[in-house]
Scaffold this motif. Structure first.
Motif, PDB file in Angstrom:
ATOM      1  N   UNK A  25     -53.882 138.294 -72.699  1.00  0.00           N
ATOM      2  CA  UNK A  25     -52.849 137.591 -71.554  1.00  0.00           C
ATOM      3  C   UNK A  25     -52.659 136.261 -71.488  1.00  0.00           C
ATOM      4  N   UNK A  26     -53.854 135.413 -71.638  1.00  0.00           N
ATOM      5  CA  UNK A  26     -53.712 133.952 -71.884  1.00  0.00           C
ATOM      6  C   UNK A  26     -52.997 133.578 -73.061  1.00  0.00           C
ATOM      7  N   UNK A  27     -53.254 134.225 -74.202  1.00  0.00           N
ATOM      8  CA  UNK A  27     -52.430 134.046 -75.418  1.00  0.00           C
ATOM      9  C   UNK A  27     -51.223 134.056 -75.154  1.00  0.00           C
ATOM     10  N   UNK A  28     -50.811 135.229 -74.557  1.00  0.00           N
ATOM     11  CA  UNK A  28     -49.351 135.365 -74.338  1.00  0.00           C
ATOM     12  C   UNK A  28     -48.705 134.302 -73.169  1.00  0.00           C
ATOM     13  N   UNK A  29     -49.481 133.982 -72.585  1.00  0.00           N
ATOM     14  CA  UNK A  29     -49.013 132.748 -71.420  1.00  0.00           C
ATOM     15  C   UNK A  29     -48.828 131.465 -72.292  1.00  0.00           C
ATOM     16  N   UNK A  30     -49.677 131.180 -72.936  1.00  0.00           N
ATOM     17  CA  UNK A  30     -49.740 129.976 -74.063  1.00  0.00           C
ATOM     18  C   UNK A  30     -48.418 129.908 -74.650  1.00  0.00           C
ATOM     19  N   UNK A  31     -48.333 131.186 -75.441  1.00  0.00           N
ATOM     20  CA  UNK A  31     -47.081 131.304 -76.437  1.00  0.00           C
ATOM     21  C   UNK A  31     -45.894 131.370 -75.845  1.00  0.00           C
TER      22      UNK A  31
ATOM     23  N   UNK B  33     -62.008 124.008 -85.994  1.00  0.00           N
ATOM     24  CA  UNK B  33     -60.686 124.639 -86.291  1.00  0.00           C
ATOM     25  C   UNK B  33     -60.992 126.099 -86.017  1.00  0.00           C
ATOM     26  N   UNK B  34     -61.921 126.698 -86.745  1.00  0.00           N
ATOM     27  CA  UNK B  34     -62.109 128.009 -86.517  1.00  0.00           C
ATOM     28  C   UNK B  34     -62.572 128.519 -85.086  1.00  0.00           C
ATOM     29  N   UNK B  35     -63.359 127.691 -84.439  1.00  0.00           N
ATOM     30  CA  UNK B  35     -63.470 128.165 -83.085  1.00  0.00           C
ATOM     31  C   UNK B  35     -62.312 128.047 -82.057  1.00  0.00           C
ATOM     32  N   UNK B  36     -61.401 127.110 -82.362  1.00  0.00           N
ATOM     33  CA  UNK B  36     -59.986 126.767 -81.630  1.00  0.00           C
ATOM     34  C   UNK B  36     -59.390 128.125 -81.396  1.00  0.00           C
ATOM     35  N   UNK B  37     -59.299 128.774 -82.565  1.00  0.00           N
ATOM     36  CA  UNK B  37     -58.535 130.188 -82.706  1.00  0.00           C
ATOM     37  C   UNK B  37     -57.367 129.698 -83.429  1.00  0.00           C
TER      38      UNK B  37
ATOM     39  N   UNK C   6     -52.594 133.661 -84.380  1.00  0.00           N
ATOM     40  CA  UNK C   6     -51.153 133.558 -85.084  1.00  0.00           C
ATOM     41  C   UNK C   6     -50.288 133.177 -84.042  1.00  0.00           C
ATOM     42  N   UNK C   7     -50.104 134.023 -82.880  1.00  0.00           N
ATOM     43  CA  UNK C   7     -49.098 133.882 -81.974  1.00  0.00           C
ATOM     44  C   UNK C   7     -48.890 132.478 -81.452  1.00  0.00           C
ATOM     45  N   UNK C   8     -50.151 132.012 -80.852  1.00  0.00           N
ATOM     46  CA  UNK C   8     -50.120 130.468 -80.414  1.00  0.00           C
ATOM     47  C   UNK C   8     -49.922 129.643 -81.428  1.00  0.00           C
ATOM     48  N   UNK C   9     -50.322 129.764 -82.625  1.00  0.00           N
ATOM     49  CA  UNK C   9     -50.242 128.798 -83.782  1.00  0.00           C
ATOM     50  C   UNK C   9     -48.535 128.560 -84.054  1.00  0.00           C
ATOM     51  N   UNK C  10     -47.925 129.759 -84.365  1.00  0.00           N
ATOM     52  CA  UNK C  10     -46.493 129.571 -84.601  1.00  0.00           C
ATOM     53  C   UNK C  10     -45.820 129.144 -83.644  1.00  0.00           C
TER      54      UNK C  10
END
Length: 348
Positions: free
Chosen positions: A45-51, A144-148, A153-157
């Motif tokens: 859910x948080x990942x979707x919020x950030x993205x 870098x690995x721990x930050x995700x 990929x959703x947040x990164x992109x």
């Protein structure tokens, strides 16, 4: 030695201060996992919020570009007693909200998804050994690995998209810098017979009005006609035609070949606009005959055809050839013989 002069013992009181042993290091408190650490659905859910924040930021940046072209430049928006330009306000709000969402998304990502375990390490010397450099490099890779960043990929992109889109308004707004100068700086409203007037009083100037060492800020007499016809044309003309008039002992003037008749009894006239980036100049030092630009300290020698003696300016101040009319007032022989103002690529 009396008793009251004896040295104090460590356990004794000194006024209101009591000596005590240092408090031991309590260490790091046990780590408390967050809900996103133990519940994958909460993390998603948080990942979707950030993205979503990053994605909305991208849309706002694109909206700013669309608003630049779609909203008329003279459109006004009103909020009760307040009003403003609709084009500027829309662009500003879109870019401001986009930056806010990128920042808020980054904070939410760091607080809810990145590893938050505290660590401690002993201080070390300022320089690093090869082993420490390798260790730091490995720690960076681990961070870098721990930050995700690579895993989520959703947040990164979405973040990459939002940051890339931020460059679009800068490209679009370059249009507001206006067209290249072209030949706009090659001519001014100076012409043969135009009187030189004081830029404050608008009074024409006679040679007798100037004493050696004096510098006067001046402008062409025909400038006043434009003020009534068109304020915009008046400002454009004044920006190019402003001049400084100075009187120097003729024996101290080094005249450039071909300009022997451009001065009147030591009176010379130059463009007031610095040839570096166009700042107005008039800071004059009569002993050296140097005039200084207040913006970047370009210095010109008015006794030597206003050549550059210091600073970033690339060429001398353009000189206006002078004459005296039938009534004894200073007039221009012609327009400037070279472009005024800052140097530019098309000058040739």
């Amino acid at each position: 030695m009396t008793e009251k002069n004896l040295p104090a013992k460590p356990e004794e009181h000194h006024g209101d201060v009591e000596l005590a042993e240092p408090i031991p290091d309590p260490g790091i408190e046990p780590h408390e996992p967050r809900i996103t650490d133990i519940d994958p659905k909460a993390a998603d859910r948080v990942e979707r919020q950030v993205s979503g924040m990053f994605g909305l930021a991208t849309l706002l940046v694109l909206g700013a570009c669309v608003a630049y072209f779609a909203i008329p430049r003279d459109s006004i928006i009103e909020f009760g007693p307040l009003s403003g330009n609709a084009n500027n306000m829309t662009i500003g709000l879109c870019i401001g909200l986009a930056l806010f969402l990128i920042g808020a998304g980054a904070i939410q990502w760091a607080k809810k998804l990145m590893v938050d375990e505290e660590i401690s390490e002993e201080r070390h010397a300022a320089h690093s050994s090869p082993e420490q450099i390798a260790e730091i490099t490995e720690a960076f890779k681990q961070g870098t690995a721990e930050s995700g960043f690579t895993r989520r990929k959703m947040i990164r992109n979405s973040l990459i998209g939002a940051l890339a889109a931020l460059g679009l308004p800068a490209v679009v707004l370059l249009r507001d810098l206006g067209p290249l100068p072209g030949r706009a700086l090659y001519t001014t409203i100076w012409a043969k017979g135009i009187r030189i007037v004081n830029d404050v009083t608008d009074r024409p100037i006679k040679p007798a009005d100037l004493v050696v060492g004096q510098l006067v800020n001046a402008q062409p007499a025909n400038l006043a006609e434009l003020q009534e016809e068109s304020p915009a044309a008046y400002q454009n003309a004044k920006a190019k035609a402003a001049v400084i008039v100075v009187r120097i002992k003729p024996s101290e003037i080094r005249t450039k070949p071909g300009r022997e008749n451009w001065g009147i009894d030591g009176i010379l006239c130059y463009s007031k606009i610095c040839t570096h980036v166009g700042c107005p100049i008039s800071l004059y030092e009569q002993t050296t005959h140097h005039v200084l630009c207040p913006c970047h300290q370009s210095t010109f020698d008015l006794a030597d055809s206003a050549k550059v003696v210091f600073g970033p300016a690339a060429r001398p101040l353009p000189q206006l050839p002078l004459a005296v009319d039938s009534e004894g007032y200073l007039v221009a022989q012609s327009d400037f013989t070279e472009p005024v103002g800052p140097s530019f690529f098309e000058r040739g």
